[in-house]
Design a protein around this motif. Structure first.
Motif, short mmCIF file in Angstrom:
data_model
loop_
_atom_site.label_atom_id
_atom_site.label_comp_id
_atom_site.label_asym_id
_atom_site.label_seq_id
_atom_site.Cartn_x
_atom_site.Cartn_y
_atom_site.Cartn_z
N GLY A 163 -33.32 -14.93 -24.95
CA GLY A 163 -33.64 -15.12 -26.35
C GLY A 163 -33.43 -16.57 -26.75
N GLY A 164 -33.93 -16.91 -27.92
CA GLY A 164 -33.79 -18.26 -28.44
C GLY A 164 -34.98 -19.14 -28.08
N PHE A 165 -34.93 -20.37 -28.57
CA PHE A 165 -36.01 -21.32 -28.32
C PHE A 165 -35.44 -22.72 -28.27
CE2 PHE A 165 -39.30 -24.28 -29.93
CZ PHE A 165 -40.28 -24.06 -28.96
N CYS A 186 -39.28 -21.81 -33.42
CA CYS A 186 -40.32 -20.82 -33.09
C CYS A 186 -39.72 -19.43 -33.25
CB CYS A 186 -40.77 -21.04 -31.64
SG CYS A 186 -42.15 -19.99 -31.12
N PRO A 187 -40.46 -18.45 -33.76
CA PRO A 187 -39.95 -17.08 -33.81
C PRO A 187 -39.68 -16.55 -32.39
CG PRO A 187 -41.90 -17.32 -35.18
CD PRO A 187 -41.79 -18.57 -34.36
N THR A 188 -38.64 -15.76 -32.23
CA THR A 188 -38.35 -15.14 -30.94
C THR A 188 -38.02 -13.66 -31.16
OG1 THR A 188 -35.93 -15.46 -30.80
CG2 THR A 188 -37.32 -17.33 -30.22
N PHE A 189 -38.50 -12.81 -30.29
CA PHE A 189 -38.43 -11.36 -30.49
C PHE A 189 -36.99 -10.85 -30.54
CE2 PHE A 189 -38.33 -7.01 -28.78
CZ PHE A 189 -39.17 -6.37 -29.67
N ASN A 190 -36.18 -11.21 -29.56
CA ASN A 190 -34.84 -10.62 -29.48
C ASN A 190 -33.89 -11.14 -30.56
OD1 ASN A 190 -35.55 -9.01 -27.34
ND2 ASN A 190 -34.79 -10.41 -25.78
N PHE A 191 -34.04 -12.40 -30.96
CA PHE A 191 -33.25 -12.91 -32.08
C PHE A 191 -33.81 -12.38 -33.40
CE2 PHE A 191 -31.02 -17.02 -30.44
CZ PHE A 191 -30.44 -16.29 -29.41
N LYS A 215 -37.56 -18.58 -24.64
CA LYS A 215 -38.99 -18.30 -24.44
C LYS A 215 -39.77 -19.52 -23.97
CE LYS A 215 -41.66 -17.40 -27.95
NZ LYS A 215 -42.16 -16.71 -29.17
N ASN A 216 -39.27 -20.73 -24.27
CA ASN A 216 -39.97 -21.93 -23.81
C ASN A 216 -40.01 -22.03 -22.29
OD1 ASN A 216 -37.09 -22.47 -24.87
ND2 ASN A 216 -37.33 -24.04 -23.29
N VAL A 217 -39.09 -21.36 -21.60
CA VAL A 217 -39.11 -21.30 -20.14
C VAL A 217 -39.65 -19.96 -19.65
CG1 VAL A 217 -37.71 -21.35 -18.03
CG2 VAL A 217 -37.26 -23.00 -19.87
N CYS A 218 -39.24 -18.86 -20.31
CA CYS A 218 -39.68 -17.53 -19.87
C CYS A 218 -41.20 -17.41 -19.80
CB CYS A 218 -39.14 -16.46 -20.82
SG CYS A 218 -37.37 -16.22 -20.77
N HIS A 219 -41.89 -18.07 -20.73
CA HIS A 219 -43.35 -17.95 -20.76
C HIS A 219 -44.03 -18.66 -19.60
CE1 HIS A 219 -44.26 -16.36 -25.03
NE2 HIS A 219 -43.05 -16.01 -24.69
N ARG A 220 -43.28 -19.40 -18.82
CA ARG A 220 -43.83 -20.04 -17.62
C ARG A 220 -43.68 -19.16 -16.38
NH1 ARG A 220 -40.44 -25.28 -17.25
NH2 ARG A 220 -41.44 -25.33 -15.21
N VAL A 221 -42.90 -18.09 -16.48
CA VAL A 221 -42.55 -17.27 -15.32
C VAL A 221 -43.43 -16.03 -15.31
CG1 VAL A 221 -40.69 -16.13 -14.07
CG2 VAL A 221 -40.19 -18.11 -15.51
N VAL A 222 -44.33 -15.94 -14.35
CA VAL A 222 -45.31 -14.86 -14.32
C VAL A 222 -45.25 -14.13 -12.98
CG1 VAL A 222 -47.77 -14.27 -14.44
CG2 VAL A 222 -46.84 -16.07 -15.91
N TYR A 223 -45.14 -12.81 -13.06
CA TYR A 223 -45.25 -11.96 -11.87
C TYR A 223 -46.74 -11.76 -11.62
CZ TYR A 223 -44.14 -8.11 -8.63
OH TYR A 223 -44.01 -7.31 -7.52
N ASP A 224 -47.27 -12.43 -10.60
CA ASP A 224 -48.68 -12.34 -10.25
C ASP A 224 -48.82 -11.81 -8.83
OD1 ASP A 224 -47.79 -14.46 -8.74
OD2 ASP A 224 -48.96 -15.98 -9.81
N ASN A 225 -50.00 -11.88 -8.27
CA ASN A 225 -50.21 -11.34 -6.92
C ASN A 225 -49.40 -12.09 -5.87
OD1 ASN A 225 -52.04 -9.08 -7.16
ND2 ASN A 225 -53.56 -10.55 -7.89
N THR A 226 -49.17 -13.38 -6.08
CA THR A 226 -48.35 -14.14 -5.14
C THR A 226 -46.92 -13.61 -5.12
OG1 THR A 226 -49.71 -16.12 -5.44
CG2 THR A 226 -47.49 -16.44 -4.54
N LYS A 275 -47.72 -10.68 -15.29
CA LYS A 275 -46.80 -10.25 -16.35
C LYS A 275 -45.69 -11.28 -16.49
CE LYS A 275 -44.69 -7.64 -19.33
NZ LYS A 275 -44.03 -8.83 -19.92
N MET A 276 -45.47 -11.79 -17.70
CA MET A 276 -44.36 -12.71 -17.92
C MET A 276 -43.03 -11.99 -17.67
SD MET A 276 -45.41 -15.24 -21.06
CE MET A 276 -46.06 -13.97 -22.16
N MET A 277 -42.14 -12.66 -16.98
CA MET A 277 -40.87 -12.08 -16.56
C MET A 277 -39.72 -12.66 -17.38
SD MET A 277 -41.10 -9.86 -13.84
CE MET A 277 -42.27 -9.00 -14.90
N HIS A 278 -39.57 -12.21 -18.62
CA HIS A 278 -38.50 -12.71 -19.48
C HIS A 278 -37.12 -12.30 -18.96
CE1 HIS A 278 -42.11 -12.34 -22.03
NE2 HIS A 278 -41.64 -13.36 -22.71
N ASP A 279 -36.89 -10.99 -18.92
CA ASP A 279 -35.56 -10.49 -18.57
C ASP A 279 -35.22 -10.67 -17.08
OD1 ASP A 279 -35.40 -9.83 -21.21
OD2 ASP A 279 -35.85 -7.71 -20.92
#
Length: 334
Positions: A163-165, A186-191, A215-226, A275-279
């Protein structure tokens, strides 16, 4: 450390899952929700990780449907000791995403859908040696802080919060995502889902170390086919390790967790490129803080949006960058 067998042409060596010193096992409490796949993936990751003792899971809001889902995962992993807590057990619409049922089916009721009040679980299970990982709006933590004022004090050794920004003035320009460039708040869901609880947690003196995976870092982390291929490779390695006659329950649990992650994300990737991998990022940061590059900050709030300013000595650390290779390594560790 597990004992090794003398090496001969016919000897059998313990698998990598078993070469974990008990001193390296981390006591964890995980606070989660179920409207999004990544919380459940994090539950499977933490529940099966060889360096985690999952003491408790607290759920937001904590309906019977959610409790049933969490108990399904814990049964699959053989975690009969893990305590479950709920904020509010009353029925709630749309608190479990359709993905959960597509990927894993509808959990069969066992006749025991009980859970304790989440605040009580946090008070009972958290201590100076426990890491609390939060991946949901902070209602459970907020209530535990309120209850601790007139009874047993809430003590947490380390809090890793998704959480946080962090934005302009904290994150260097070359590390800012295009959609966040120049933003200070920036708004953040968990906060935003429990702002007073978030403020209470940030300020609470009974938490020794506070880390925020924002979220400024979480949004860069994506679970993709790789990444999916890396998980598939880990499943194969875990199958080999678990076939060893000397392998432990920990090894078998790791295999089952990775298999369920593969199963769930195979379903998700049928209709999404990633899929973005926040948690999961927060969980891997708890396991290895070097996954994240941190900045020491103070928090600010403006009209429902959240931000930070650099503040050496504050004792509050927020993510400004991450190491993708180390994230995958920690996520798939045997």
């Amino acid at each position: 450390m597990a004992a090794t067998t003398e090496t001969t042409s016919t000897s059998v060596q313990p698998s990598s899952c078993d070469n974990v010193c008990e001193n390296n096992i981390m006591d964890v409490v995980f606070d989660m929700e179920t409207s999004d796949p990544d919380d459940f993936i994090t539950l499977l990751l933490l529940g099966s990780h060889p360096r985690v003792n999952l003491k408790a899971v607290t759920i937001s809001p904590g309906s019977v449907e959610q409790v049933r889902l969490v108990k399904f995962a814990l049964r699959e992993l053989g975690l009969t000791h893990t305590v479950i807590g709920s904020f509010d057990r009353s029925p709630k619409p749309k608190v479990v995403s359709g993905w959960h049922y597509k990927a894993f089916g509808t959990p069969i009721p066992t006749g025991n859908d009980d859970s304790l009040p989440a605040w009580q679980v946090l008070l009972d299970c958290c201590d100076m040696n426990t890491t609390l990982i939060t991946g949901a709006p902070l209602k459970n933590l907020g209530q535990a802080i309120q209850k601790s004022n007139s009874g047993k004090p809430l003590t947490i050794g380390r809090w890793v919060c998704q959480g946080g920004f962090a934005g302009e003035g904290v994150v260097p320009p070359d590390l800012q995502m295009k959609k966040f460039r120049g933003l200070k708040v920036c708004p953040t869901f968990n906060f935003g889902g429990a702002p007073q609880a978030a403020l209470a947690g940030i300020a609470y003196p009974g938490i020794t170390r506070k880390l925020f995976v924002s979220k400024n870092v979480c949004h860069r982390v994506v679970y993709d086919n790789t990444m999916h291929n890396a998980v598939k490779a880990a499943v194969l390695a875990a199958q080999s390790a678990s076939s060893n006659p000397l392998s432990s329950d920990r090894c078998k649990r790791r295999l089952r967790g990775l298999q369920l992650i593969e199963q769930g994300m195979t379903e998700y990737l049928k209709t999404h490129p990633g899929k973005m991998m926040h948690d999961p990022l927060a969980a891997t940061a708890a396991l290895n803080e070097s996954v994240i590059t941190w900045a020491e900050v103070e928090f600010m709030r403006e009209k429902g949006a959240w931000g930070t300013v650099l503040a050496p000595g504050s004792g509050k650390w927020i993510a400004i960058d991450y190491n993708h290779e180390l994230f995958i390594q920690t996520f798939t560790e045997l």
